[in-house]
Design an enzyme around this catalytic site. Structure first.
Site, mmCIF file in Angstrom:
data_model
loop_
_atom_site.group_PDB
_atom_site.id
_atom_site.type_symbol
_atom_site.label_atom_id
_atom_site.label_comp_id
_atom_site.label_asym_id
_atom_site.label_seq_id
_atom_site.Cartn_x
_atom_site.Cartn_y
_atom_site.Cartn_z
ATOM 1 N N ARG A 1 1.004 -1.798 0.462
ATOM 2 C CA ARG A 1 -0.109 -0.232 0.382
ATOM 3 C C ARG A 1 0.615 1.291 -0.066
ATOM 4 N NH1 ARG A 1 1.633 1.866 4.304
ATOM 5 N NH2 ARG A 1 0.441 4.455 4.172
ATOM 6 N N GLY A 2 0.675 2.083 -0.075
ATOM 7 C CA GLY A 2 0.641 3.576 -0.453
ATOM 8 C C GLY A 2 0.985 3.937 -1.975
ATOM 9 N N ASP B 1 -1.606 14.027 0.710
ATOM 10 C CA ASP B 1 -2.691 12.871 -0.874
ATOM 11 C C ASP B 1 -2.557 14.348 -1.509
ATOM 12 O OD1 ASP B 1 -3.559 11.820 1.341
ATOM 13 O OD2 ASP B 1 -2.934 10.375 0.004
#
Lengths: 353, 353
Positions: free
Chosen positions: A53-54, A244
């Site tokens: 993830r990421g 983000d």
């Protein structure tokens, strides 16, 4: 004793017949289990089920996943090879269909094959492996650069508060918000890190605490509600988080809870920094009000840990992100340098060609 | 449709041969299970294992527990009866030895028996039942009075944010912070409540959400980290919490996370109120710096959801309470009236004989 290095979330082992070695992030923090991916299906499953993830790490995983896939192409026809690659890319693209980095990496692999002017299928496979490794290495270099520019913020013996996981696990290594910490640690500077657990999905307590501990950095976990009390005690000298998405004026969308920390930091006179690659800036969005905020499944609040902790049918507020206005942000660390003060002019100058 | 009333956490059913009926708070929010206590041992176990919780509710439970106990006294000797009562009180006092209200209620029962001048054991038993009911009724009246003084704060169609459980479950009924909400609801006023889940022990999501929902009040649960984003959206018009202890100058110790909410409320121009009985004031403590803050078991952070969510041996910060300075508090609602502005002079005047 030389400091430990941050964990490597994803690596290619061996030559074109090798495999991908990844940390299974779903098993953290209680177990460090490695996944060996030798085919695209295993990689698809790993991306789908958040074993990796990421955004940057997912991009690298997808790129390496295409290399695993094209190895099965037994033909000798360039056109057939490119079609086969497209099928693999389409398949990998179904693993997490909203991931921007995923598609960016898959497109880059497609383009690279097309721009590699050879009919030698073996050479094409090798070119793709090189490109996947390059995506990984570029990400690592970017994290290192963020670390270099951000490291001076980490004063000796200071207390640093971070949120969520903008660390090595989410990237090739080093991470974004954590890169300055790893760099300062390598320089032998003493400091301690506080990390909010980051409800609802606990990336802070599960992932950031784990990777800082692995690297030998002193880390303390707190519930998100405890940040104000910790600041009031004078134990926090700096807050640093990832991002983000960043609007043209410097407003930052990041994991829910970031905005509260920025307000609390301001009230306590503590500088609040963001560390993020220049690719996080979205010049098409003038300010934070234009950033769409995903509202997530209320069950992440209701039963985040396999156990119902609210009345079964209660309404929940569950935004994934919040927006921190630029005027609460002392500076933004990018791989191109430190943006400080944070405003549209300085950002445009830093990002300008 | 008339509004539902808040749940009654603890009641005595019948005469001196009756029993105690309590909500088993450990089964909430997924199940409303009632406990019938017919002997002291069952009550001891219920207090010990937090089936009944909240300082006022524990006091009432202990008082009723002594009545259950003395029924077994078969003698006819007043002195023997008083000794027997003392044994029961000592035994109940071991259930949660740090509870102030527990000892206060047990002492009151002992004193009441001693000041009841009769040798008739039946009359003494009845006098103790009356006293236990009186403790309950006084608590209920106090909550009602807080509701009456606090109700005007709840404007039509407003959004109210609260924290932890200062509700009916923690008291005889109505609660402290929730009393103004129940009262406004009874008056037919429309409003909605937001409650932070209140990590680490989740009293907000488990208890407050449940009891507001039972009473037919619109309630939304959020993670504690989401409060800032909610306020920024303009959805919160008032923050109201309970208090564990209040210093002479109006500084308030309450559940960890309260201070962060007060800072966030100030930054958004939202009034922050505390509702608490006058017995929460401790004039011997001049300001909040003198209030001792209990640091709790790190496992409440590490595995609060029945599953380890941090590295097993990671350090955790786990204060039970924080202190909100008086200057962040718009007013304190007590059963004697509203203290506003909050300062030492007005508090002394309100509490003065």
């Amino acid at each position: 004793m030389s400091p430990a290095t941050p964990p490597k979330s994803i690596q290619w082992v061996g030559g074109v017949d090798g495999h991908v070695l990844m940390i299974d992030q779903t098993r953290l923090p209680t177990e460090l289990a490695m996944i060996q991916c030798r085919d695209t299906e295993t990689m698809w499953e790993a991306i789908k089920h958040l074993r990796v993830r990421g955004a940057p790490a997912i991009g690298i995983a997808a790129a390496m996943g295409t290399v695993l896939g094209v190895r099965d192409y037994g033909g000798s026809d360039r056109h057939g090879f490119l079609s086969y690659l497209d099928q693999i890319c389409d398949y990998l693209g179904t693993s997490r269909p909203t991931g921007v980095n995923l598609f960016w990496a898959l497109d880059r692999m497609r383009q690279h094959a097309r721009s590699t002017e050879t009919d030698d299928i073996g050479a094409l496979k090798l070119a793709l492996l090189d490109e996947a490794k390059r995506i990984r290495d570029e990400d690592a270099a970017m994290c290192r650069a963020i670390g270099k520019y951000g490291e001076p913020l980490i004063r000796p013996d200071c207390g640093v508060l971070t949120h969520c996981n903008a660390g090595g696990l989410a990237t090739a290594e080093y991470g974004t918000a954590l890169a300055p910490l790893y760099t300062a640690h390598e320089l032998g500077r003493p400091f301690c890190v506080y990390v909010g657990e980051t409800r609802p999905l606990l990336q802070g307590s599960r992932l950031t605490a784990w990777e800082l501990q692995q690297a030998g950095i002193e880390v303390t976990v707190l519930c998100d509600s405890m940040a104000g009390a910790l600041m009031k005690q004078g134990r926090v000298n700096l807050v640093i988080t990832g991002a983000d998405r960043i609007a043209a004026n410097g407003d930052v969308a990041n994991k829910i809870g970031t905005y509260s920390l920025a307000v609390l930091a301001r009230a306590h006179g503590i500088p609040f920094y963001v560390a993020s690659p220049s690719s996080s800036f979205d010049p098409s969005i003038s300010d934070g009000s234009g950033i769409p905020i995903e509202e997530r499944d209320p069950d992440e609040v209701r039963c985040g840990f396999g156990r119902l902790t609210t009345p079964p049918d209660v309404a929940c507020y569950c935004p994934a992100f919040d927006v921190t206005p630029a005027d609460l942000i002392r500076g933004i660390v990018t791989e191109r340098g430190l943006i400080q003060p944070v405003n549209g002019e300085i950002i445009a100058e830093m990002l300008g060609d």
